[in-house]
Design a protein around this motif. Structure first.
Motif, short mmCIF file in Angstrom:
data_model
loop_
_atom_site.label_atom_id
_atom_site.label_comp_id
_atom_site.label_asym_id
_atom_site.label_seq_id
_atom_site.Cartn_x
_atom_site.Cartn_y
_atom_site.Cartn_z
N TYR A 59 -5.58 -0.67 -4.42
CA TYR A 59 -6.45 -0.77 -3.24
C TYR A 59 -7.77 -1.46 -3.60
O TYR A 59 -8.21 -2.37 -2.90
CB TYR A 59 -6.73 0.62 -2.66
N LYS A 75 -9.70 -5.73 3.17
CA LYS A 75 -9.48 -4.33 3.54
C LYS A 75 -9.53 -4.20 5.06
O LYS A 75 -10.49 -4.64 5.70
CB LYS A 75 -10.55 -3.43 2.92
N HIS A 76 -8.50 -3.62 5.63
CA HIS A 76 -8.47 -3.34 7.07
C HIS A 76 -8.76 -1.85 7.23
O HIS A 76 -8.00 -1.01 6.76
CB HIS A 76 -7.10 -3.69 7.66
N ILE A 77 -9.87 -1.51 7.90
CA ILE A 77 -10.35 -0.14 7.95
C ILE A 77 -10.54 0.31 9.39
O ILE A 77 -11.00 -0.47 10.23
CB ILE A 77 -11.68 -0.01 7.18
N THR A 136 -10.19 8.66 8.60
CA THR A 136 -10.51 7.29 8.20
C THR A 136 -9.36 6.72 7.38
O THR A 136 -8.81 7.41 6.52
CB THR A 136 -11.80 7.24 7.38
N ALA A 137 -9.00 5.47 7.64
CA ALA A 137 -7.89 4.85 6.94
C ALA A 137 -8.24 3.41 6.60
O ALA A 137 -8.78 2.68 7.43
CB ALA A 137 -6.62 4.90 7.79
N GLY A 138 -7.93 3.01 5.38
CA GLY A 138 -8.10 1.63 4.95
C GLY A 138 -6.81 1.13 4.33
O GLY A 138 -6.14 1.86 3.59
N THR A 162 -4.81 -2.32 2.44
CA THR A 162 -4.81 -3.66 1.88
C THR A 162 -3.38 -4.05 1.57
O THR A 162 -2.55 -3.19 1.24
CB THR A 162 -5.68 -3.76 0.61
N ARG A 166 -5.94 3.95 1.64
CA ARG A 166 -7.01 4.89 1.33
C ARG A 166 -7.23 5.75 2.57
O ARG A 166 -7.51 5.24 3.65
CB ARG A 166 -8.30 4.15 0.97
N TYR A 169 -5.33 8.15 -2.22
CA TYR A 169 -4.83 6.79 -2.41
C TYR A 169 -3.32 6.87 -2.61
O TYR A 169 -2.84 7.67 -3.42
CB TYR A 169 -5.46 6.13 -3.63
N VAL A 211 -4.29 1.36 12.14
CA VAL A 211 -5.09 0.28 11.54
C VAL A 211 -4.47 -1.05 11.97
O VAL A 211 -3.34 -1.36 11.59
CB VAL A 211 -5.12 0.38 10.01
#
Length: 250
Positions: A137, A143-145, A154-156, A158, A171, A220, A248
């Motif tokens: 990550y 990064k798309h968050i 919250t979510a991220g 890649t 993440r 992660y 996301v």
């Protein structure tokens, strides 16, 4: 003559495995978290065992995003063994504390062939480096968050192109357990593919003010989709019973 009930059994070192899999009840989980705050031994073992829940959930998931059942599991020996293991783990909190860690170690040995179980159960120190998923990550490109307006999760995400499709690192923060979850890739044509699954213990992940350092840290995890990156419209994080925790857009 009525005798007073004995006090609740205090949390001890053998609760590490059951806590990592999220099978302790709320009272036992709270007692164990108090114990964990001052026990370096359990802290080291828990750090190694936190990957076991996702491995079990990933093998139990049938790719549909719904919880597996005895009727829907493919009737092969490995699936039957897995079903039995999951039942044993779920029942572990009703058994003697001395057997809990043994069940977890047996499950890990069956799934990954032994080395992970040895590291998780006997390691004296926490791993000094970030997990492969965290490294993927952090070293990934864009990064798309997103933060879900309802759940506040919250979510991220890649991604990286691969010859077979797309590798994905996630993440996740501000998510409370116990839950079993999936990361689902949704194509521009509406196709849905499960990227990976994992378990969230009582303490949760990425919880501000959490009682342990693990609950304060985000989760992660990583996996892959057979679709190429240009074909993916968005990702959804859902519980295995279908509740959406976050989405996301990519």
């Amino acid at each position: 003559m009525n005798r007073p009930h004995p006090p609740a059994e205090p949390a001890d070192h053998t609760d590490v495995g059951a806590y990592a899999l999220g099978v302790l009840d709320a009272a036992d989980a709270a007692r164990f978290e108090e114990h964990l705050a001052g026990c370096d031994r359990c802290a080291a073992e828990l750090d190694g065992l936190l990957g076991l829940g996702p491995l079990l959930a990933d093998l139990a998931d049938d790719g549909t995003g719904t919880p597996p059942s005895e009727a829907t599991l493919t009737p092969t020996p490995s699936r039957r063994v897995l079903s039995g293991l999951l039942g044993e783990v779920a029942a572990a909190r009703r058994r003697s504390r001395g057997r809990r860690l043994a069940l977890v170690a047996a499950a890990a040995a069956l799934i990954v062939g032994g080395p992970l179980a040895t590291l998780a159960v006997t390691g004296d120190e926490p791993r000094p480096t970030a997990s492969p998923a965290e490294q993927m990550y952090d070293s990934g490109g864009r990064k798309h968050i997103a933060v879900d307006p309802v759940t506040k999760v919250t979510a991220g995400v890649t991604m990286a192109d691969r010859p077979w499709g797309t590798s994905v690192a996630l993440r996740l923060g501000n998510v409370k357990g116990p839950l079993s979850c999936s990361l689902i890739a949704i194509g521009k044509d509406g196709e849905r593919q499960t990227v990976t699954t994992w378990a969230v213990p009582y303490g949760g992940y990425g919880i501000e003010g959490g009682s342990t350092k693990w609950s304060r840290q985000p989760l992660y995890t990583n996996g892959g989709a057979a679709m190429h990156r240009a074909e993916i419209d968005r990702f959804e994080i859902r519980t295995l019973d279908g509740e959406r925790l976050a989405a996301v857009d990519v």
